[in-house]
Design a protein around this motif. Sequence first.
Motif, PDB file in Angstrom:
ATOM      1  N   CYS A  52       0.834  -1.213   0.000  1.00  0.00           N
ATOM      2  CA  CYS A  52       0.000   0.000   0.000  1.00  0.00           C
ATOM      3  C   CYS A  52       0.863   1.256   0.000  1.00  0.00           C
ATOM      4  O   CYS A  52       0.547   2.236  -0.664  1.00  0.00           O
ATOM      5  N   GLN A  53       1.981   1.229   0.724  1.00  0.00           N
ATOM      6  CA  GLN A  53       2.900   2.372   0.733  1.00  0.00           C
ATOM      7  C   GLN A  53       3.518   2.565  -0.647  1.00  0.00           C
ATOM      8  O   GLN A  53       3.650   3.685  -1.121  1.00  0.00           O
ATOM      9  N   ALA A  54       3.884   1.470  -1.316  1.00  0.00           N
ATOM     10  CA  ALA A  54       4.467   1.559  -2.659  1.00  0.00           C
ATOM     11  C   ALA A  54       3.465   2.163  -3.644  1.00  0.00           C
ATOM     12  O   ALA A  54       3.830   3.006  -4.477  1.00  0.00           O
ATOM     13  N   VAL A  55       2.195   1.761  -3.562  1.00  0.00           N
ATOM     14  CA  VAL A  55       1.165   2.327  -4.441  1.00  0.00           C
ATOM     15  C   VAL A  55       0.989   3.816  -4.138  1.00  0.00           C
ATOM     16  O   VAL A  55       0.876   4.630  -5.047  1.00  0.00           O
ATOM     17  N   LYS A  56       1.001   4.197  -2.868  1.00  0.00           N
ATOM     18  CA  LYS A  56       0.889   5.618  -2.501  1.00  0.00           C
ATOM     19  C   LYS A  56       2.080   6.403  -3.015  1.00  0.00           C
ATOM     20  O   LYS A  56       1.919   7.520  -3.528  1.00  0.00           O
ATOM     21  N   ASP A  57       3.296   5.855  -2.908  1.00  0.00           N
ATOM     22  CA  ASP A  57       4.486   6.542  -3.419  1.00  0.00           C
ATOM     23  C   ASP A  57       4.384   6.759  -4.925  1.00  0.00           C
ATOM     24  O   ASP A  57       4.706   7.836  -5.432  1.00  0.00           O
ATOM     25  N   LEU A  58       3.929   5.739  -5.651  1.00  0.00           N
ATOM     26  CA  LEU A  58       3.735   5.887  -7.093  1.00  0.00           C
ATOM     27  C   LEU A  58       2.667   6.932  -7.374  1.00  0.00           C
ATOM     28  O   LEU A  58       2.815   7.769  -8.262  1.00  0.00           O
ATOM     29  N   ASN A  59       1.588   6.902  -6.601  1.00  0.00           N
ATOM     30  CA  ASN A  59       0.523   7.890  -6.744  1.00  0.00           C
ATOM     31  C   ASN A  59       1.060   9.316  -6.557  1.00  0.00           C
ATOM     32  O   ASN A  59       0.759  10.213  -7.342  1.00  0.00           O
ATOM     33  N   ASP A  60       1.860   9.520  -5.509  1.00  0.00           N
ATOM     34  CA  ASP A  60       2.419  10.850  -5.251  1.00  0.00           C
ATOM     35  C   ASP A  60       3.272  11.322  -6.425  1.00  0.00           C
ATOM     36  O   ASP A  60       3.195  12.477  -6.849  1.00  0.00           O
ATOM     37  N   TYR A  61       4.073  10.410  -6.974  1.00  0.00           N
ATOM     38  CA  TYR A  61       4.906  10.739  -8.134  1.00  0.00           C
ATOM     39  C   TYR A  61       4.042  11.128  -9.330  1.00  0.00           C
ATOM     40  O   TYR A  61       4.298  12.125 -10.009  1.00  0.00           O
ATOM     41  N   LEU A  62       2.993  10.335  -9.606  1.00  0.00           N
ATOM     42  CA  LEU A  62       2.126  10.620 -10.752  1.00  0.00           C
ATOM     43  C   LEU A  62       1.385  11.939 -10.581  1.00  0.00           C
ATOM     44  O   LEU A  62       1.161  12.657 -11.556  1.00  0.00           O
ATOM     45  N   CYS A  63       0.996  12.287  -9.360  1.00  0.00           N
ATOM     46  CA  CYS A  63       0.343  13.577  -9.103  1.00  0.00           C
ATOM     47  C   CYS A  63       1.271  14.733  -9.462  1.00  0.00           C
ATOM     48  O   CYS A  63       0.866  15.688 -10.129  1.00  0.00           O
ATOM     49  N   HIS A 133     -13.089   2.931 -22.882  1.00  0.00           N
ATOM     50  CA  HIS A 133     -13.298   4.217 -22.215  1.00  0.00           C
ATOM     51  C   HIS A 133     -14.063   3.978 -20.921  1.00  0.00           C
ATOM     52  O   HIS A 133     -15.046   3.242 -20.911  1.00  0.00           O
ATOM     53  N   ASP A 134     -13.619   4.586 -19.859  1.00  0.00           N
ATOM     54  CA  ASP A 134     -14.318   4.477 -18.578  1.00  0.00           C
ATOM     55  C   ASP A 134     -15.368   5.579 -18.532  1.00  0.00           C
ATOM     56  O   ASP A 134     -15.037   6.762 -18.461  1.00  0.00           O
ATOM     57  N   GLU A 135     -16.619   5.205 -18.546  1.00  0.00           N
ATOM     58  CA  GLU A 135     -17.697   6.198 -18.625  1.00  0.00           C
ATOM     59  C   GLU A 135     -17.873   7.006 -17.349  1.00  0.00           C
ATOM     60  O   GLU A 135     -18.590   7.995 -17.341  1.00  0.00           O
ATOM     61  N   ASN A 136     -17.206   6.623 -16.245  1.00  0.00           N
ATOM     62  CA  ASN A 136     -17.336   7.359 -14.989  1.00  0.00           C
ATOM     63  C   ASN A 136     -16.366   8.525 -14.871  1.00  0.00           C
ATOM     64  O   ASN A 136     -16.431   9.271 -13.897  1.00  0.00           O
ATOM     65  N   LEU A 137     -15.471   8.697 -15.821  1.00  0.00           N
ATOM     66  CA  LEU A 137     -14.463   9.744 -15.712  1.00  0.00           C
ATOM     67  C   LEU A 137     -15.026  11.120 -16.012  1.00  0.00           C
ATOM     68  O   LEU A 137     -15.896  11.280 -16.866  1.00  0.00           O
ATOM     69  N   VAL A 138     -14.496  12.107 -15.332  1.00  0.00           N
ATOM     70  CA  VAL A 138     -14.820  13.500 -15.594  1.00  0.00           C
ATOM     71  C   VAL A 138     -14.007  13.928 -16.815  1.00  0.00           C
ATOM     72  O   VAL A 138     -12.834  13.558 -16.946  1.00  0.00           O
ATOM     73  N   ASP A 139     -14.602  14.708 -17.724  1.00  0.00           N
ATOM     74  CA  ASP A 139     -13.894  15.166 -18.907  1.00  0.00           C
ATOM     75  C   ASP A 139     -12.570  15.820 -18.539  1.00  0.00           C
ATOM     76  O   ASP A 139     -12.484  16.590 -17.582  1.00  0.00           O
ATOM     77  N   ARG A 140     -11.539  15.499 -19.296  1.00  0.00           N
ATOM     78  CA  ARG A 140     -10.187  16.062 -19.190  1.00  0.00           C
ATOM     79  C   ARG A 140      -9.486  15.699 -17.877  1.00  0.00           C
ATOM     80  O   ARG A 140      -8.537  16.336 -17.483  1.00  0.00           O
ATOM     81  N   SER A 141      -9.959  14.669 -17.187  1.00  0.00           N
ATOM     82  CA  SER A 141      -9.263  14.251 -15.975  1.00  0.00           C
ATOM     83  C   SER A 141      -8.116  13.331 -16.374  1.00  0.00           C
ATOM     84  O   SER A 141      -8.231  12.564 -17.322  1.00  0.00           O
ATOM     85  N   PRO A 142      -6.997  13.406 -15.666  1.00  0.00           N
ATOM     86  CA  PRO A 142      -5.868  12.541 -16.016  1.00  0.00           C
ATOM     87  C   PRO A 142      -6.090  11.133 -15.486  1.00  0.00           C
ATOM     88  O   PRO A 142      -6.672  10.940 -14.422  1.00  0.00           O
ATOM     89  N   VAL A 143      -5.659  10.171 -16.250  1.00  0.00           N
ATOM     90  CA  VAL A 143      -5.762   8.781 -15.863  1.00  0.00           C
ATOM     91  C   VAL A 143      -4.403   8.145 -16.087  1.00  0.00           C
ATOM     92  O   VAL A 143      -3.815   8.276 -17.152  1.00  0.00           O
ATOM     93  N   ALA A 144      -3.881   7.480 -15.085  1.00  0.00           N
ATOM     94  CA  ALA A 144      -2.619   6.761 -15.223  1.00  0.00           C
ATOM     95  C   ALA A 144      -2.948   5.303 -15.473  1.00  0.00           C
ATOM     96  O   ALA A 144      -3.760   4.712 -14.779  1.00  0.00           O
TER      97      ALA A 144
END
Length: 145
Positions: A52-63, A133-144
């Motif tokens: 979970c920490q590794a996923v959070k670290d990757l998340n922080d980097y992607l942000c 395409h994920d229909e739940n996404l907000v327009d122009r939101s970034p997706v990794a």
Amino acid sequence: MKGKDMFTPVSRVLIGAPGHTYKYLNTRLFTIPWPTSGAGVRYCDDEVARACQAVKDLNDYLCVEAERCLTRREGVQSTAETTASVTREKEREANNRTVFNVTLLNYMDPAGMSYLKEEPYFGMGRMAVSWHHDENLVDRSPVAV
């Protein structure tokens, strides 16, 4: 297909900010929370805590990277807009559009699943879920991915 449950031979886990959920294929998924200060998250196993920490670290980097790319792209488009209030508003908007608060992990073992199709674009082997395409996404939101 709307209104139909779809079977895919995939196991899923949602890791993210405590209390967040995600609706996927008509199923509400709840996060396994990643470590967050003040949340008092406890894990049943040290390996789960490290994952979970590794996923959070990757998340922080992607942000950080998403915000950097968005700011650079929009900065080029609006060099004439230099007032402080416009700049602050654009920074706030960029930050809101570059926060990844959940990570959906899919796992599939294609061994023994001869009915799966080959992924046609990148030579990634057999696939359970095609590019979509994920229909739940907000327009122009970034997706990794």
